[in-house]
Design an enzyme around this catalytic site. Sequence first.
Site, PDB file in Angstrom:
ATOM      1  N   TYR A  22       0.836  -1.207   0.000  1.00  0.00           N
ATOM      2  CA  TYR A  22       0.000   0.000   0.000  1.00  0.00           C
ATOM      3  C   TYR A  22       0.872   1.259   0.000  1.00  0.00           C
ATOM      4  O   TYR A  22       0.688   2.170  -0.809  1.00  0.00           O
ATOM      5  CB  TYR A  22      -0.930  -0.043   1.211  1.00  0.00           C
ATOM      6  CG  TYR A  22      -1.800   1.166   1.383  1.00  0.00           C
ATOM      7  CD1 TYR A  22      -2.842   1.434   0.495  1.00  0.00           C
ATOM      8  CD2 TYR A  22      -1.611   2.036   2.448  1.00  0.00           C
ATOM      9  CE1 TYR A  22      -3.655   2.543   0.651  1.00  0.00           C
ATOM     10  CE2 TYR A  22      -2.420   3.148   2.618  1.00  0.00           C
ATOM     11  CZ  TYR A  22      -3.437   3.396   1.720  1.00  0.00           C
ATOM     12  OH  TYR A  22      -4.235   4.496   1.879  1.00  0.00           O
ATOM     13  N   LYS A  26       1.458   4.067  -3.056  1.00  0.00           N
ATOM     14  CA  LYS A  26       1.245   5.505  -2.878  1.00  0.00           C
ATOM     15  C   LYS A  26       2.490   6.288  -3.292  1.00  0.00           C
ATOM     16  O   LYS A  26       2.394   7.303  -3.992  1.00  0.00           O
ATOM     17  CB  LYS A  26       0.896   5.803  -1.419  1.00  0.00           C
ATOM     18  CG  LYS A  26      -0.516   5.403  -1.042  1.00  0.00           C
ATOM     19  CD  LYS A  26      -0.783   5.513   0.431  1.00  0.00           C
ATOM     20  CE  LYS A  26      -0.827   6.926   0.918  1.00  0.00           C
ATOM     21  NZ  LYS A  26      -1.214   7.037   2.333  1.00  0.00           N
ATOM     22  N   ASN A  51      -3.909   9.259   9.056  1.00  0.00           N
ATOM     23  CA  ASN A  51      -5.014   8.289   9.095  1.00  0.00           C
ATOM     24  C   ASN A  51      -6.356   9.002   9.230  1.00  0.00           C
ATOM     25  O   ASN A  51      -6.695   9.509  10.288  1.00  0.00           O
ATOM     26  CB  ASN A  51      -4.811   7.311  10.256  1.00  0.00           C
ATOM     27  CG  ASN A  51      -3.663   6.377   9.989  1.00  0.00           C
ATOM     28  OD1 ASN A  51      -2.524   6.807   9.840  1.00  0.00           O
ATOM     29  ND2 ASN A  51      -3.949   5.097   9.890  1.00  0.00           N
ATOM     30  N   ILE A  66     -10.932   3.079  13.175  1.00  0.00           N
ATOM     31  CA  ILE A  66     -11.935   3.693  14.043  1.00  0.00           C
ATOM     32  C   ILE A  66     -13.347   3.310  13.618  1.00  0.00           C
ATOM     33  O   ILE A  66     -14.164   2.906  14.437  1.00  0.00           O
ATOM     34  CB  ILE A  66     -11.735   5.216  14.121  1.00  0.00           C
ATOM     35  CG1 ILE A  66     -10.442   5.501  14.891  1.00  0.00           C
ATOM     36  CG2 ILE A  66     -12.923   5.896  14.788  1.00  0.00           C
ATOM     37  CD1 ILE A  66     -10.033   6.938  14.950  1.00  0.00           C
ATOM     38  N   ILE A  81      -7.533  -6.476  17.133  1.00  0.00           N
ATOM     39  CA  ILE A  81      -6.321  -5.680  17.302  1.00  0.00           C
ATOM     40  C   ILE A  81      -5.138  -6.519  16.833  1.00  0.00           C
ATOM     41  O   ILE A  81      -4.937  -7.639  17.309  1.00  0.00           O
ATOM     42  CB  ILE A  81      -6.101  -5.297  18.779  1.00  0.00           C
ATOM     43  CG1 ILE A  81      -7.258  -4.466  19.312  1.00  0.00           C
ATOM     44  CG2 ILE A  81      -4.772  -4.589  18.979  1.00  0.00           C
ATOM     45  CD1 ILE A  81      -7.290  -3.054  18.824  1.00  0.00           C
ATOM     46  N   ARG A  89      -0.753   5.987  15.633  1.00  0.00           N
ATOM     47  CA  ARG A  89      -1.203   6.639  14.399  1.00  0.00           C
ATOM     48  C   ARG A  89      -1.676   8.053  14.697  1.00  0.00           C
ATOM     49  O   ARG A  89      -2.128   8.355  15.798  1.00  0.00           O
ATOM     50  CB  ARG A  89      -2.371   5.869  13.763  1.00  0.00           C
ATOM     51  CG  ARG A  89      -2.023   4.465  13.319  1.00  0.00           C
ATOM     52  CD  ARG A  89      -1.135   4.467  12.081  1.00  0.00           C
ATOM     53  NE  ARG A  89      -0.769   3.122  11.687  1.00  0.00           N
ATOM     54  CZ  ARG A  89       0.266   2.446  12.181  1.00  0.00           C
ATOM     55  NH1 ARG A  89       1.033   2.990  13.107  1.00  0.00           N
ATOM     56  NH2 ARG A  89       0.541   1.232  11.739  1.00  0.00           N
ATOM     57  N   ARG A 151       0.610  -8.216  11.604  1.00  0.00           N
ATOM     58  CA  ARG A 151       0.718  -8.457  10.167  1.00  0.00           C
ATOM     59  C   ARG A 151       2.133  -8.272   9.645  1.00  0.00           C
ATOM     60  O   ARG A 151       2.465  -8.759   8.575  1.00  0.00           O
ATOM     61  CB  ARG A 151      -0.218  -7.517   9.408  1.00  0.00           C
ATOM     62  CG  ARG A 151      -1.667  -7.780   9.700  1.00  0.00           C
ATOM     63  CD  ARG A 151      -2.566  -6.857   8.948  1.00  0.00           C
ATOM     64  NE  ARG A 151      -2.572  -5.516   9.517  1.00  0.00           N
ATOM     65  CZ  ARG A 151      -3.464  -4.589   9.242  1.00  0.00           C
ATOM     66  NH1 ARG A 151      -4.426  -4.839   8.392  1.00  0.00           N
ATOM     67  NH2 ARG A 151      -3.411  -3.408   9.806  1.00  0.00           N
TER      68      ARG A 151
END
Length: 194
Positions: A22, A26, A51, A66, A81, A89, A151
């Site tokens: 990702y 960008k 974010n 959120i 989580i 963030r 991750r």
Amino acid sequence: VYGNQKNKVIDECQSTEPISNYGLLKLTMEKYAKLCYYQKQLPVIIARPSNVYGVGQIPFKGQGFISTAVASILLNKSIQIYGKGDSIRDYIYIDDVVSGLIATMKYGEIGEIYNIGTGKGLSNIEIIENHLRKIAQEENFELNIDYIENRGTDVLRNVLSFKKLQSISGWSPEVTFDKGIQLTWEWLKKYLKI
């Protein structure tokens, strides 16, 4: 696009070292836009929002901690989580992103990069314990957390300085996190018909 940085607050001069597809995508789009600027004089200004959250963000779409956390509470699902929930963030409300983009387009210099953030960081656990738990209890909703394996593609900290944009335009974020989370909660209740 910044990846893991040593600085607590990241400005536009920091190196770009994305650690996810990702972030790399960008950065590639930014580089291509700048190439068009250098080769064809296409008037390009690059904005890097932190974010984004708020009204209109659909939950459970793979982005938007959120909105997904709030919707999980409202639907009596566990909040997932990754890792310990201690990654930090810079959460910015959608209205502030819009005003930041307008300031960037109106006052920004062609070929430049501008961060749009709050300069403040929150971890997922802080959001849950210091904000969402209170709202959930006030409205008689349960709050449950499931910790799942990290991750490996999430940066540890991503907090953006907005000083460059502020110096040329006077822009700064106006929506406090408490207000933004309350607006998001109320909107998601209507969206989910609760």
